[in-house]
Design a protein around this motif. Structure first.
Motif, PDB file in Angstrom:
ATOM      1  N   TYR A  16      32.580 -37.967 -18.775  1.00 58.37           N
ATOM      2  CA  TYR A  16      33.708 -37.707 -17.876  1.00 58.37           C
ATOM      3  C   TYR A  16      33.283 -37.768 -16.407  1.00 58.37           C
ATOM      4  CZ  TYR A  16      36.747 -36.663 -21.753  1.00 58.37           C
ATOM      5  OH  TYR A  16      37.510 -36.776 -22.885  1.00 58.37           O
ATOM      6  N   GLY A  17      32.072 -37.323 -16.119  1.00 51.13           N
ATOM      7  CA  GLY A  17      31.576 -37.392 -14.749  1.00 51.13           C
ATOM      8  C   GLY A  17      31.478 -38.825 -14.248  1.00 51.13           C
ATOM      9  N   VAL A  18      30.966 -39.705 -15.084  1.00 51.82           N
ATOM     10  CA  VAL A  18      30.861 -41.118 -14.690  1.00 51.82           C
ATOM     11  C   VAL A  18      32.248 -41.724 -14.516  1.00 51.82           C
ATOM     12  CG1 VAL A  18      30.098 -43.401 -15.464  1.00 51.82           C
ATOM     13  CG2 VAL A  18      28.541 -41.452 -15.621  1.00 51.82           C
ATOM     14  N   LEU A  19      33.175 -41.400 -15.400  1.00 48.87           N
ATOM     15  CA  LEU A  19      34.549 -41.905 -15.230  1.00 48.87           C
ATOM     16  C   LEU A  19      35.138 -41.445 -13.897  1.00 48.87           C
ATOM     17  CD1 LEU A  19      36.181 -41.441 -18.762  1.00 48.87           C
ATOM     18  CD2 LEU A  19      35.434 -43.574 -17.688  1.00 48.87           C
ATOM     19  N   LEU A  20      34.901 -40.205 -13.531  1.00 45.87           N
ATOM     20  CA  LEU A  20      35.430 -39.671 -12.272  1.00 45.87           C
ATOM     21  C   LEU A  20      34.782 -40.332 -11.062  1.00 45.87           C
ATOM     22  CD1 LEU A  20      35.629 -35.965 -13.391  1.00 45.87           C
ATOM     23  CD2 LEU A  20      37.584 -37.346 -12.626  1.00 45.87           C
ATOM     24  N   VAL A  21      33.480 -40.577 -11.126  1.00 47.45           N
ATOM     25  CA  VAL A  21      32.805 -41.269 -10.019  1.00 47.45           C
ATOM     26  C   VAL A  21      33.328 -42.699  -9.908  1.00 47.45           C
ATOM     27  CG1 VAL A  21      30.576 -42.153  -9.213  1.00 47.45           C
ATOM     28  CG2 VAL A  21      30.766 -39.789 -10.028  1.00 47.45           C
ATOM     29  N   MET A  22      33.535 -43.360 -11.042  1.00 45.30           N
ATOM     30  CA  MET A  22      34.107 -44.716 -11.014  1.00 45.30           C
ATOM     31  C   MET A  22      35.503 -44.688 -10.399  1.00 45.30           C
ATOM     32  SD  MET A  22      32.718 -46.177 -14.670  1.00 45.30           S
ATOM     33  CE  MET A  22      33.911 -47.479 -14.707  1.00 45.30           C
ATOM     34  N   LYS A  23      36.278 -43.656 -10.711  1.00 49.57           N
ATOM     35  CA  LYS A  23      37.613 -43.513 -10.128  1.00 49.57           C
ATOM     36  C   LYS A  23      37.515 -43.377  -8.617  1.00 49.57           C
ATOM     37  CE  LYS A  23      40.270 -39.675  -9.973  1.00 49.57           C
ATOM     38  NZ  LYS A  23      40.831 -39.781  -8.622  1.00 49.57           N
ATOM     39  N   ASN A  71      40.368 -36.110  -0.968  1.00 53.36           N
ATOM     40  CA  ASN A  71      40.671 -35.045  -1.909  1.00 53.36           C
ATOM     41  C   ASN A  71      39.800 -35.154  -3.155  1.00 53.36           C
ATOM     42  OD1 ASN A  71      42.377 -33.688  -4.169  1.00 53.36           O
ATOM     43  ND2 ASN A  71      43.129 -32.874  -2.226  1.00 53.36           N
ATOM     44  N   ASP A  72      39.545 -36.378  -3.612  1.00 56.35           N
ATOM     45  CA  ASP A  72      38.631 -36.574  -4.738  1.00 56.35           C
ATOM     46  C   ASP A  72      37.247 -36.028  -4.412  1.00 56.35           C
ATOM     47  OD1 ASP A  72      40.243 -37.671  -6.672  1.00 56.35           O
ATOM     48  OD2 ASP A  72      39.589 -39.732  -6.361  1.00 56.35           O
ATOM     49  N   MET A  73      36.742 -36.363  -3.236  1.00 56.81           N
ATOM     50  CA  MET A  73      35.406 -35.876  -2.868  1.00 56.81           C
ATOM     51  C   MET A  73      35.366 -34.350  -2.815  1.00 56.81           C
ATOM     52  SD  MET A  73      33.950 -38.653  -0.137  1.00 56.81           S
ATOM     53  CE  MET A  73      35.342 -38.621   0.969  1.00 56.81           C
ATOM     54  N   PRO A  78      32.343 -30.818  -6.503  1.00 58.35           N
ATOM     55  CA  PRO A  78      32.077 -29.490  -7.089  1.00 58.35           C
ATOM     56  C   PRO A  78      32.135 -29.494  -8.618  1.00 58.35           C
ATOM     57  CG  PRO A  78      33.558 -29.275  -5.233  1.00 58.35           C
ATOM     58  CD  PRO A  78      33.413 -30.752  -5.505  1.00 58.35           C
ATOM     59  N   PHE A  79      33.062 -30.280  -9.195  1.00 60.90           N
ATOM     60  CA  PHE A  79      33.133 -30.378 -10.656  1.00 60.90           C
ATOM     61  C   PHE A  79      31.824 -30.899 -11.225  1.00 60.90           C
ATOM     62  CE2 PHE A  79      33.601 -33.269 -14.252  1.00 60.90           C
ATOM     63  CZ  PHE A  79      34.048 -32.397 -15.227  1.00 60.90           C
ATOM     64  N   LEU A  80      31.229 -31.883 -10.557  1.00 60.54           N
ATOM     65  CA  LEU A  80      29.976 -32.448 -11.066  1.00 60.54           C
ATOM     66  C   LEU A  80      28.875 -31.391 -11.100  1.00 60.54           C
ATOM     67  CD1 LEU A  80      30.040 -35.957  -9.349  1.00 60.54           C
ATOM     68  CD2 LEU A  80      30.571 -35.396 -11.742  1.00 60.54           C
ATOM     69  N   THR A 111      45.750 -38.303  -8.465  1.00 62.52           N
ATOM     70  CA  THR A 111      45.587 -39.568  -7.748  1.00 62.52           C
ATOM     71  C   THR A 111      46.820 -40.447  -7.899  1.00 62.52           C
ATOM     72  OG1 THR A 111      43.191 -39.499  -7.970  1.00 62.52           O
ATOM     73  CG2 THR A 111      44.186 -41.667  -7.578  1.00 62.52           C
ATOM     74  N   PHE A 112      47.326 -40.525  -9.111  1.00 64.82           N
ATOM     75  CA  PHE A 112      48.533 -41.322  -9.356  1.00 64.82           C
ATOM     76  C   PHE A 112      49.693 -40.788  -8.519  1.00 64.82           C
ATOM     77  CE2 PHE A 112      52.236 -42.650 -11.863  1.00 64.82           C
ATOM     78  CZ  PHE A 112      51.950 -43.997 -12.043  1.00 64.82           C
ATOM     79  N   ALA A 113      49.846 -39.466  -8.501  1.00 66.27           N
ATOM     80  CA  ALA A 113      50.925 -38.844  -7.720  1.00 66.27           C
ATOM     81  C   ALA A 113      50.730 -39.097  -6.226  1.00 66.27           C
ATOM     82  CB  ALA A 113      50.976 -37.341  -8.003  1.00 66.27           C
ATOM     83  N   TYR A 114      49.495 -39.100  -5.773  1.00 65.90           N
ATOM     84  CA  TYR A 114      49.212 -39.336  -4.353  1.00 65.90           C
ATOM     85  C   TYR A 114      49.525 -40.785  -3.979  1.00 65.90           C
ATOM     86  CZ  TYR A 114      47.104 -36.745  -0.490  1.00 65.90           C
ATOM     87  OH  TYR A 114      46.905 -36.010   0.636  1.00 65.90           O
ATOM     88  N   LEU A 115      48.989 -41.728  -4.732  1.00 65.88           N
ATOM     89  CA  LEU A 115      49.139 -43.143  -4.374  1.00 65.88           C
ATOM     90  C   LEU A 115      50.570 -43.637  -4.506  1.00 65.88           C
ATOM     91  CD1 LEU A 115      45.897 -44.732  -5.861  1.00 65.88           C
ATOM     92  CD2 LEU A 115      46.336 -43.950  -3.525  1.00 65.88           C
TER      93      LEU A 115
END
Length: 149
Positions: A16-23, A71-73, A78-80, A111-115
């Motif tokens: 999940y961490g790698v998926l989030l970094v890719m996002k 916002n992702d950063m 912190p999640f990581l 992210t979807f809601a933001y974009l």
């Protein structure tokens, strides 16, 4: 490292961490592409390269993309940390997977809601949902560490 990868909880976290970094990388690319498409550059040298100083300006959609990335950063980093430490406390795999999945889905919806400027309070609810597993992991880490303090 091989010992950590054999840890099922840590492996799940890494997935999940790698998926989030890719996002996060994808949002950075989307922001860059929006800058090019809208001709709205943050730096004068970039504006000059793409048509002139009149393009050294802000654009509402580019700013929306940039805020989503920031916002992702503010939330994924912190999640990581929390997820990595939490993985080492020996949690149940199913519970840990639920923590990681809820955070991931909350951030994807955020992210979807933001974009796509979804109607409020979609983005806020997605943010809160993603914070619940982070608070839970933080509390569980503190409890585990308190036993050794």
């Amino acid at each position: 490292m091989a010992v950590l990868i054999r840890n099922e909880v840590f492996s799940c976290f890494v997935f999940y961490g790698v998926l989030l970094v890719m996002k996060m990388y994808i949002i950075a690319i989307i922001t860059g592409q929006a800058r090019l498409r809208k001709k709205a550059f943050a730096n004068p040298e970039d504006a000059m390269r793409h048509g002139g100083l009149q393009f050294h300006r802000e654009d509402p959609y580019v700013e929306r993309c940039r805020r989503a990335h920031i916002n992702d950063m503010e939330n994924i980093l912190p999640f990581l940390f929390l997820g990595a430490v939490y993985s080492m406390t020996g949690p149940c795999l199913a519970v840990a997977r639920l923590h990681f999945l809820v955070f991931f889905m909350g951030r994807m919806l955020h992210t979807f809601a933001y974009l796509f400027a979804l109607r409020a309070p979609t983005r806020s609810l997605a943010y809160v949902v993603a914070q619940i597993p982070c608070v839970s992991m933080a509390l569980q880490i503190l409890i585990a560490v308190a036993a050794y303090a």
